[in-house]
Design a protein around this motif. Structure first.
Motif, PDB file in Angstrom:
ATOM      1  N   TYR A   1     -17.285 -74.670  33.452  1.00 53.34           N
ATOM      2  CA  TYR A   1     -18.088 -74.992  32.265  1.00 53.34           C
ATOM      3  C   TYR A   1     -17.530 -76.226  31.561  1.00 53.34           C
ATOM      4  CZ  TYR A   1     -19.197 -74.219  27.258  1.00 53.34           C
ATOM      5  OH  TYR A   1     -19.552 -74.353  25.951  1.00 53.34           O
ATOM      6  N   ILE A   2     -16.206 -76.219  31.350  1.00 57.13           N
ATOM      7  CA  ILE A   2     -15.578 -77.355  30.690  1.00 57.13           C
ATOM      8  C   ILE A   2     -15.739 -78.615  31.528  1.00 57.13           C
ATOM      9  CG2 ILE A   2     -13.371 -78.283  29.882  1.00 57.13           C
ATOM     10  CD1 ILE A   2     -14.019 -76.041  28.151  1.00 57.13           C
ATOM     11  N   SER A   3     -15.581 -78.476  32.849  1.00 55.08           N
ATOM     12  CA  SER A   3     -15.654 -79.671  33.687  1.00 55.08           C
ATOM     13  C   SER A   3     -17.064 -80.252  33.683  1.00 55.08           C
ATOM     14  CB  SER A   3     -15.198 -79.364  35.106  1.00 55.08           C
ATOM     15  OG  SER A   3     -16.248 -78.793  35.838  1.00 55.08           O
ATOM     16  N   VAL A   4     -18.067 -79.359  33.617  1.00 58.88           N
ATOM     17  CA  VAL A   4     -19.452 -79.832  33.536  1.00 58.88           C
ATOM     18  C   VAL A   4     -19.648 -80.664  32.271  1.00 58.88           C
ATOM     19  CG1 VAL A   4     -21.787 -79.024  33.036  1.00 58.88           C
ATOM     20  CG2 VAL A   4     -20.534 -78.078  34.941  1.00 58.88           C
ATOM     21  N   LEU A   5     -19.046 -80.200  31.159  1.00 64.93           N
ATOM     22  CA  LEU A   5     -19.231 -80.921  29.905  1.00 64.93           C
ATOM     23  C   LEU A   5     -18.460 -82.235  29.889  1.00 64.93           C
ATOM     24  CD1 LEU A   5     -18.908 -77.949  27.427  1.00 64.93           C
ATOM     25  CD2 LEU A   5     -20.989 -79.064  28.186  1.00 64.93           C
ATOM     26  N   VAL A   6     -17.301 -82.251  30.542  1.00 67.69           N
ATOM     27  CA  VAL A   6     -16.429 -83.406  30.398  1.00 67.69           C
ATOM     28  C   VAL A   6     -16.821 -84.547  31.337  1.00 67.69           C
ATOM     29  CG1 VAL A   6     -14.581 -82.887  32.041  1.00 67.69           C
ATOM     30  CG2 VAL A   6     -14.023 -83.913  29.854  1.00 67.69           C
ATOM     31  N   GLU A   7     -17.414 -84.192  32.479  1.00 66.88           N
ATOM     32  CA  GLU A   7     -17.701 -85.203  33.501  1.00 66.88           C
ATOM     33  C   GLU A   7     -18.573 -86.363  32.983  1.00 66.88           C
ATOM     34  OE1 GLU A   7     -17.110 -85.141  38.003  1.00 66.88           O
ATOM     35  OE2 GLU A   7     -16.234 -84.090  36.334  1.00 66.88           O
ATOM     36  N   PRO A   8     -19.737 -86.075  32.355  1.00 64.37           N
ATOM     37  CA  PRO A   8     -20.565 -87.194  31.891  1.00 64.37           C
ATOM     38  C   PRO A   8     -19.857 -88.044  30.836  1.00 64.37           C
ATOM     39  CG  PRO A   8     -21.477 -85.096  31.146  1.00 64.37           C
ATOM     40  CD  PRO A   8     -20.394 -84.783  32.107  1.00 64.37           C
ATOM     41  N   VAL A   9     -19.092 -87.393  29.964  1.00 60.74           N
ATOM     42  CA  VAL A   9     -18.424 -88.149  28.903  1.00 60.74           C
ATOM     43  C   VAL A   9     -17.336 -89.033  29.497  1.00 60.74           C
ATOM     44  CG1 VAL A   9     -17.256 -87.944  26.707  1.00 60.74           C
ATOM     45  CG2 VAL A   9     -18.888 -86.213  27.386  1.00 60.74           C
ATOM     46  N   LEU A  10     -16.659 -88.493  30.501  1.00 60.50           N
ATOM     47  CA  LEU A  10     -15.608 -89.259  31.172  1.00 60.50           C
ATOM     48  C   LEU A  10     -16.183 -90.538  31.775  1.00 60.50           C
ATOM     49  CD1 LEU A  10     -12.769 -89.481  32.204  1.00 60.50           C
ATOM     50  CD2 LEU A  10     -13.298 -87.872  34.003  1.00 60.50           C
ATOM     51  N   LEU A  11     -17.325 -90.403  32.462  1.00 56.13           N
ATOM     52  CA  LEU A  11     -17.924 -91.591  33.077  1.00 56.13           C
ATOM     53  C   LEU A  11     -18.379 -92.583  32.014  1.00 56.13           C
ATOM     54  CD1 LEU A  11     -19.956 -90.264  36.118  1.00 56.13           C
ATOM     55  CD2 LEU A  11     -17.664 -91.175  36.028  1.00 56.13           C
ATOM     56  N   LEU A  12     -18.944 -92.056  30.909  1.00 56.14           N
ATOM     57  CA  LEU A  12     -19.408 -92.950  29.836  1.00 56.14           C
ATOM     58  C   LEU A  12     -18.258 -93.753  29.255  1.00 56.14           C
ATOM     59  CD1 LEU A  12     -21.986 -91.263  27.444  1.00 56.14           C
ATOM     60  CD2 LEU A  12     -22.253 -93.282  28.862  1.00 56.14           C
ATOM     61  N   THR A  13     -17.140 -93.073  28.975  1.00 58.64           N
ATOM     62  CA  THR A  13     -16.010 -93.790  28.375  1.00 58.64           C
ATOM     63  C   THR A  13     -15.473 -94.831  29.339  1.00 58.64           C
ATOM     64  OG1 THR A  13     -14.627 -91.980  29.097  1.00 58.64           O
ATOM     65  CG2 THR A  13     -15.194 -92.029  26.796  1.00 58.64           C
ATOM     66  N   MET A  14     -15.400 -94.439  30.627  1.00 62.42           N
ATOM     67  CA  MET A  14     -14.869 -95.379  31.611  1.00 62.42           C
ATOM     68  C   MET A  14     -15.765 -96.600  31.758  1.00 62.42           C
ATOM     69  SD  MET A  14     -12.044 -94.773  32.880  1.00 62.42           S
ATOM     70  CE  MET A  14     -10.785 -93.550  33.083  1.00 62.42           C
ATOM     71  N   LEU A  15     -17.054 -96.393  31.534  1.00 55.79           N
ATOM     72  CA  LEU A  15     -18.016 -97.475  31.709  1.00 55.79           C
ATOM     73  C   LEU A  15     -17.666 -98.686  30.837  1.00 55.79           C
ATOM     74  CD1 LEU A  15     -20.476 -97.850  33.427  1.00 55.79           C
ATOM     75  CD2 LEU A  15     -21.897 -97.062  31.563  1.00 55.79           C
ATOM     76  N   THR A  16     -17.097 -98.415  29.647  1.00 61.01           N
ATOM     77  CA  THR A  16     -16.711 -99.517  28.762  1.00 61.01           C
ATOM     78  C   THR A  16     -15.792-100.494  29.487  1.00 61.01           C
ATOM     79  OG1 THR A  16     -16.466 -97.709  27.226  1.00 61.01           O
ATOM     80  CG2 THR A  16     -16.064 -99.888  26.366  1.00 61.01           C
ATOM     81  N   VAL A  17     -14.816 -99.936  30.203  1.00 61.52           N
ATOM     82  CA  VAL A  17     -13.868-100.802  30.901  1.00 61.52           C
ATOM     83  C   VAL A  17     -14.458-101.319  32.200  1.00 61.52           C
ATOM     84  CG1 VAL A  17     -11.499-100.985  31.685  1.00 61.52           C
ATOM     85  CG2 VAL A  17     -12.097 -99.307  29.954  1.00 61.52           C
ATOM     86  N   VAL A  18     -15.224-100.432  32.876  1.00 63.25           N
ATOM     87  CA  VAL A  18     -15.774-100.810  34.182  1.00 63.25           C
ATOM     88  C   VAL A  18     -16.724-101.997  34.032  1.00 63.25           C
ATOM     89  CG1 VAL A  18     -17.308-100.044  36.013  1.00 63.25           C
ATOM     90  CG2 VAL A  18     -15.494 -98.554  35.248  1.00 63.25           C
ATOM     91  N   VAL A  19     -17.542-101.981  32.993  1.00 64.21           N
ATOM     92  CA  VAL A  19     -18.486-103.075  32.769  1.00 64.21           C
ATOM     93  C   VAL A  19     -17.732-104.380  32.567  1.00 64.21           C
ATOM     94  CG1 VAL A  19     -20.074-103.997  31.053  1.00 64.21           C
ATOM     95  CG2 VAL A  19     -20.384-101.693  31.922  1.00 64.21           C
TER      96      VAL A  19
END
Lengths: 675, 297
Positions: B128-146
C-alpha cells in the motif's frame, strides 16, 4: 521465396487442424493430431517471420478476388513482427492444449468442434496480419470474432459463459462497425481496396476526414484491444473461455487490434495533429490505472489477469500515444523511441500474459477453482508450475532482469520527454502527471501480482481442493517453460527484439529509427539523445551476481547454520489456514485509499449470540462496481425500448419475414436500376 | 558509458562495498542521535555492527509452513539493495528503483509465506505504501531528470551540481525528503523501533525471520536507507563550494549525509506515527510540492 513457402505451410497446417477433428471419433487422437498440426503451423509462422526479418519483405498476390480486386498478401516487417508474436503464443498454447484439454475429451462431438474452431481462430489471426486488402481484412477479422465467440461460449450450460459470450459478440461488432467505417472512408477516397493505395491517398485527404478516420479506427480497434471504457467484454470473456484459448485471446487476439492501430497510424495516416496523440494518451492512462486497480481488487485469478490485460494495453498505448505526439512535433528520434517501447511491450505482454493464463489454467485444472480465496499452499503441491508462474508475475511487475523491465524502461524513457515537448503549463502538467500515473500503475501492478502469487501459491491450503492439488502434465509444463525462458532471454538480450523493431520502424514517415540506439552492441539498450542514457543488462547482472555471492558469504561466514523447526508465531495458538491473510484483506488498504474510484460496497453479518465479545459467525462480503458500467445502462435501455417498438412488425412467422426480404430486394433493385 | 567497461563494473562494485560497510554506521548514528535527544544513554554508535555480526552467527527457527520463497527472499532483498548501491555512481535511476522494487516484491511474498496474520498485515501495508510513494518518487525525480535530460545518475548529479539555489528546488527537496522518510520506513509513516504487531509495517513483514536471514535483511535495509539518503544529498542538496579536492568533496557529502540522518532523528523524536490512512494525504503534499517545483522551473 522461402518465407512465402513457410506461410503456405503454416496456412496448410492450420487448415488441416480445422478439418482433421472430424475425420475420427476418437477424441484422444483428435487432441494430439489437431493440436500438433496447429503447433507446427505456428512454428512455420515463427520461421516465416524470422526469414522476413533476415531476407526482406515478401509481397505476393493470391488467386482470390474479392469485390473485384485481387487479394494481396504483403508481409512487411510490421506484419512479420506480429506474425512472430502470434506464432510464439500459438505454438506454446497448442502444445499446452494437448495436456489441458484432456479433461474435455469426454465431451464427444462438441470437443471436436472446439478443436476445429481453435485452429480456425489461429488461422484467422495469421490472416488478419497478412492480408493487405480491405474486404479480405474485414472477412478474416469477422472470422476471428466469430470463432472466438464460440470458444468463449464453450461451456454454454453456464449462465455466466453465455452472458460473457453475448456481451463479447455485441461489443466486438460495435468495434467492427467503426473499423469498417474507417476503412470505407479511406477506400472510397482511394478508389481501391488495396492497402498500399490507401497509404498513398491518405496523404491527400483533408483534415476533417482524416480526423474521422482516426477516431473510428481508435474506437474500433480500441474495443477489440479492451481499452477502458470499451473493455466491458474483456473481464467477462477471457475467464469464460478454456485456459489455452484465454491465453491466446489475452496474449495475441487483443494485439491484432494493436496491429490495426499501428497499420492506421504508422502506415495509412502518418503524422497527425498533436491532439490525436493526446487522446490516445488519455485513453491509455485511464486504461492502465483503472485496469490494474480492478485487477488488484479481483479474487478470480483469470478475471484478475484479464483486467491486467486492459492495464498492459494501456501501457502499450502510452508508447503509441507518445509516439504520435512526437511525430506531430516533428521529433522523429523520440517518436521512434516511443513506438519501440510500445512494440516491445506488445511482444512482452503476449509472452508473459499467456504464460500467466496457462499457469492459471494449470491451477484451475488441478484444483477446479479460480477463486484465490480457496487456494494457497500450491507451491508444495505444484512446484514447477509455481516457479514458472512466479517468473511470469515478476516479469509483468517489471522486475529486472526480466523482459517486462526493458519495455517499461523504454516507456518510461519516452514519457520522460513529454513534459518538455508539450506546450504551456497545462501540457507540462499533463506530461508530468502522466509519468506519475505510470509510476502508480507500476506500484499497483506489483501489489496485484504479489497478491496473485502469494495468496495462490504460498502459506497453507485454504480448502480441500487446494490440499489435493497435483502437478500438471508435461506438455503444459513444457510450454510454460518455453515462455518463461523467453521472459528471461528477452530481458537479458534486448537487442534481439530491438533490432527487429528498428526494421519495423525504418522508413515509416515521421519516425526516425536509425538515430536511437545507433552504434550500440548486442547487450546494450542505449538511448542516444542528448543525455546518452544507457541500460546494460550484463553489467546489472554481474553486479547482482556479486551481490548474491556477498550475501552467501555473509550467510556462511560462521559455518553452516542449524535450521530449527518452529511453528509460525500466532500469539500462542495453533496456526490454521483460517488465520492467513486473504486476498480481500491484502488489498484492503488500497481499496480504502482509492474508494472514491472503486466504490466498494460491503456487507458484514455478525452473529453475536451467546456472548457479544466472542461472536460465533462473521460473514463479510465486498463488491466493487465498475464505474464505467453505468455509461452502458442508458444505451442498453434505449436499445430495449427501441426493440419493444419494433416488436410490432415482428410477428414470428417465416412467411412474413420472407415477404419483408422480397420487398426490400425489390426496393433495392428499383433504387439501383431506376424505374 | 554506453560500452561495457570492466573498469565501470569494478568501480561500481567497490562503491557498493563502501556503502555496505558504512550503512550500519549511519543507522547507529541515527540511533545514537535519537537516544541523545530523548535523554537516554542508548547503544554505542557501533552497536549495529555488533548486532549484525551476532545475527550472522545465529541459527534460525523456520516455520514448516514456509517454502523456498522464504529462504530465497533475504538474498533477493540483499541483492536488490546491493545492486542499487552499486548503481549510485554511474547507473540508471529507473533501474535502481526497480532493483529495490524487486527486493520488496520478494520480501512481501516471504511475509505471506509463513501464513501468519502479522506477516500478511505487514506485507499488505508495505505494498500500500509503495503504491502511494511510487508516483511521487517519479514526480520529484523528474525535476532533476528534466534538467539533466537523462536518467543516468552521473548526468543527474552533474545537472544538480550546477543548479542555482532557488525556491522551486527547495520544494522538490522537501518533497523528496518526504519520499525518503516513507521509503526508509521511518516515523511518521512507519516506526523502525516498534515491536507491537498491530502497528508494524516493515518489522511485521520480517517477523518470522531469525538468525542469518534476519541479519541479511537488516543489513539490506541499512544499505537501502543510505542509498536514499545519498540520492537526497547529491540530487537535492547539491550546493557546496566549488573547486574542492576529491577528499574535501567526499567529506562535504559525508557531512551532509550525517546532517540528514540527524534530521531524521529529530523528526522521529518530535513527532509520532500517523494513522495508516493519513499517509495518502502526506504523500499528496509531497506530490503537490513536486509538481509545483516542476512547473515553476
Amino acid at each position: 521465396m522461402i518465407a512465402e513457402l513457410l506461410l503456405y505451410f503454416s496456412l496448410f497446417f492450420l487448415i488441416t487442424g480445422v478439418l482433421s477433428p472430424f475425420t475420427t471419433s476418437n477424441n484422444k487422437i483428435v487432441n494430439y493430431v489437431a493440436h500438433g498440426v496447429a503447433a507446427l503451423g505456428c512454428l512455420a509462422t515463427i520461421l516465416c517471420a524470422i526469414f522476413i526479418f533476415v531476407n526482406g519483405k515478401v509481397d505476393f498476390i493470391t488467386p482470390w478476388i474479392m469485390l473485384g480486386s485481387p487479394v494481396y498478401i504483403r508481409l512487411d516487417y510490421l506484419a512479420a513482427y506480429f506474425l512472430l508474436t502470434i506464432g510464439i503464443v500459438g505454438c506454446t498454447a497448442s502444445i499446452y492444449a494437448i495436456g489441458y484439454s484432456r479433461e474435455y475429451l469426454g465431451d464427444g462431438r462438441r470437443y471436436q468442434v472446439m478443436v476445429s474452431l481453435y485452429c480456425a481462430f489461429l488461422l484467422s489471426m495469421v490472416l488478419v496480419v497478412s492480408v493487405s486488402h480491405v474486404a479480405a481484412f474485414v472477412v478474416v477479422w469477422e472470422l476471428m470474432a466469430v470463432t472466438s465467440f464460440f470458444l468463449v461460449n464453450y461451456e454454454h450450460e453456464r449462465d455466466e459463459a453465455r452472458r460473457a459470450a453475448f456481451v463479447y459478440i455485441v461489443m466486438t461488432h460495435v468495434g467492427t462497425a467503426f473499423i469498417i467505417t474507417a476503412f470505407f472512408l479511406l477506400a472510397y477516397k482511394a478508389g481501391s481496396l488495396d492497402f498500399s493505395s490507401l497509404a498513398q491517398t491518405a496523404g491527400n485527404l483533408d483534415a476533417g476526414i482524416k480526423n474521422v478516420v482516426f477516431l473510428c479506427a481508435l474506437i474500433g480497434f480500441g474495443t477489440k484491444a479492451g481499452i477502458i471504457p470499451l473493455h466491458i467484454w474483456l473481464p467477462r470473456a477471457h475467464p469464460a473461455a478454456p485456459s489455452h484459448v484465454s491465453a491466446i485471446m489475452s496474449g495475441v487476439m487483443i494485439k491484432t487490434a494493436i496491429y490495426g492501430l499501428c497499420r492506421f497510424c504508422l502506415d495509412f495516416l502518418g503524422a497527425g495533429p498533436v491532439w490525436w496523440g493526446v487522446v490516445v494518451l488519455v485513453f491509455a492512462i485511464v486504461s492502465s490505472v483503472l485496469g490494474v486497480l480492478y485487477a488488484l481488487m479481483e479474487s478470480d485469478l483469470k478475471r484478475l489477469l484479464a483486467y491486467s490485460s486492459a492495464e498492459n494495453i494501456g501501457i502499450i498505448l502510452l508508447g503509441i500515444g507518445a509516439g504520435m505526439v512526437f511525430t506531430a512535433k516533428g521529433l522523429g528520434t523520440l517518436a521512434a523511441l516511443a513506438w519501440m517501447a510500445a512494440l516491445y511491450h506488445m511482444l512482452n505482454h503476449a509472452i508473459f500474459k499467456s504464460l500467466l493464463f496457462m499457469g492459471a489454467g494449470a491451477v484451475l485444472k488441478s484444483t477446479h477453482t479460480k477463486d484465490i480465496e480457496h487456494l494457497g499452499g500450491l507451491i508444495k503441491k505444484m512446484p514447477y508450475t509455481a516457479v514458472l508462474f512466479l517468473v511470469g508475475t515478476a516479469a509483468i511487475s517489471a522486475l529486472p532482469p526480466l523482459n517486462g523491465f526493458i519495455s517499461e524502461w523504454l516507456t518510461f524513457q519516452s514519457l520522460l520527454y513529454l513534459p518538455q515537448v508539450m506546450h504551456g503549463a497545462l501540457g507540462k502538467t499533463f506530461g508530468a502527471l502522466l509519468l506519475a500515473m505510470f509510476g502508480l500503475t507500476g506500484g499497483l501492478a506489483a501489489a496485484c501480482f504479489v497478491k496473485a502469487f502469494g495468496i495462490t501459491f504460498l502459506a497453507k491450503p485454504r480448502s480441500s481442493q487446494a490440499e489435493q492439488a497435483k502437478e500438471v502434465d508435461k506438455p503444459m509444463l513444457i510450454s510454460m517453460a518455453v515462455l518463461t525462458g523467453l521472459c528471461v532471454v528477452l530481458g537479458i538480450w534486448p537487442e534481439s527484439v530491438i533490432g527487429a523493431i528498428k526494421q519495423v520502424l525504418h522508413g515509416t514517415n515521421g519516425v526516425d529509427a536509425l538515430q536511437v540506439f545507433a552504434g550500440t552492441n548486442w547487450y546494450t539498450v542505449g538511448v542516444r539523445l542528448d543525455g546518452n542514457t544507457g541500460l546494460q543488462m550484463p553489467v546489472i547482472i554481474i553486479i547482482m551476481l556479486v551481490g548474491a555471492i556477498t550475501a552467501m558469504v555473509l550467510y556462511r561466514m560462521y559455518g553452516k547454520p542449524l535450521l530449527i523447526r518452529g511453528e509460525t508465531w500466532t500469539c500462542g495458538i495453533v496456526p490454521t489456514a483460517r488465520m492467513e491473510y486473504t486476498a480481500t484483506g491484502f488489498s484492503k488498504p488500497i481499496r480504502l485509499a482509492f474508494r472514491s474510484i472503486l466504490r466498494p460496497q460491503r456487507e458484514t453479518i455478525v452473529d453475536l449470540s451467546p456472548n457479544r465479545y466472542f461472536g460465533r459467525r462473521l460473514s463479510y462480503y465486498v463488491s466493487i462496481t465498475d464505474i464505467f458500467g453505468a455509461i452502458y445502462r442508458p444505451v442498453n435501455n434505449t436499445i430495449i425500448k427501441a426493440a419493444q417498438f419494433m416488436k410490432v412488425i415482428q410477428a414470428g412467422s417465416v412467411q412474413l419475414y420472407i415477404g419483408y426480404i422480397t420487398a426490400i430486394t425489390v426496393l433495392a433493385l428499383i433504387i439501383s436500376n431506376g424505374w | 558509458m554506453i560500452s561495457l567497461e570492466y573498469l565501470t563494473i569494478i568501480t561500481n562494485v567497490c562503491f557498493a562495498f563502501v556503502i555496505m560497510a558504512t550503512a550500519p554506521l549511519l543507522a547507529g548514528i541515527i540511533k545514537a542521535a535519537k537516544a541523545g535527544m530523548q535523554n537516554r544513554r542508548g547503544p554505542r554508535v557501533l552497536q549495529v555492527y555488533y548486532d549484525l555480526f551476532k545475527l550472522l552467527q545465529k541459527d534460525s527457527v523456520v516455520s514448516p509452513t514456509t517454502s523456498w520463497i522464504f529462504a530465497l527472499s533475504p538474498y533477493v532483498y540483499f541483492v536488490g539493495a546491493f545492486a542499487a548501491a552499486a548503481l549510485l555512481p554511474s547507473g540508471d535511476l529507473f533501474t535502481l528503483l526497480y532493483l529495490l522494487a524487486a527486493g520488496r516484491f520478494f520480501l512481501v511474498l516471504a511475509s505471506l509465506d509463513a501464513g501468519s496474520t502479522f506477516g500478511g498485515m505487514g506485507g499488505s501495508r508495505e505494498m500500500y505504501i509503495s503504491v502511494l510513494v511510487e508516483p511521487v518518487l517519479l514526480l520529484t525525480m523528474l525535476t532533476v531528470v528534466v534538467r539533466a535530460g537523462s536518467t543516468g545518475l552521473a548526468a543527474m548529479a552533474g545537472a544538480a551540481a550546477s543548479t542555482p539555489f532557488s525556491l522551486p528546488y527547495i520544494f522538490a527537496a522537501i518533497a523528496f525528503f518526504i519520499v525518503l522518510i516513507t521509503e526508509t520506513g521511518r516515523i511518521p509513516v512507519d516506526n523502525p523501533d516498534t515491536h507491537l504487531e498491530l502497528t508494524m509495517i516493515h518489522e511485521g513483514m520480517v517477523l518470522e525471520y531469525s538468525g542469518r536471514w534476519l541479519g541479511l535483511i537488516f543489513w539490506a535495509s541499512a544499505i537501502k536507507q543510505l542509498v536514499f539518503i545519498s540520492l537526497f544529498v547529491v540530487l537535492f542538496l547539491p550546493w557546496q563550494p566549488g573547486g574542492l579536492s576529491p577528499l574535501m568533496m567526499f567529506l562535504w557529502i559525508a557531512g551532509k549525509v550525517v546532517i540528514t540522518a540527524v534530521t531524521l532523528a529529530v523528526i522521529e523524536t518530535s513527532t509520532n506515527k500517523m494513522r495508516l490512512f493519513k499517509v495518502p494525504g502526506f504523500m499528496g503534499v509531497a506530490a503537490m510540492l513536486a509538481l509545483l517545483a516542476l512547473i515553476a522551473q
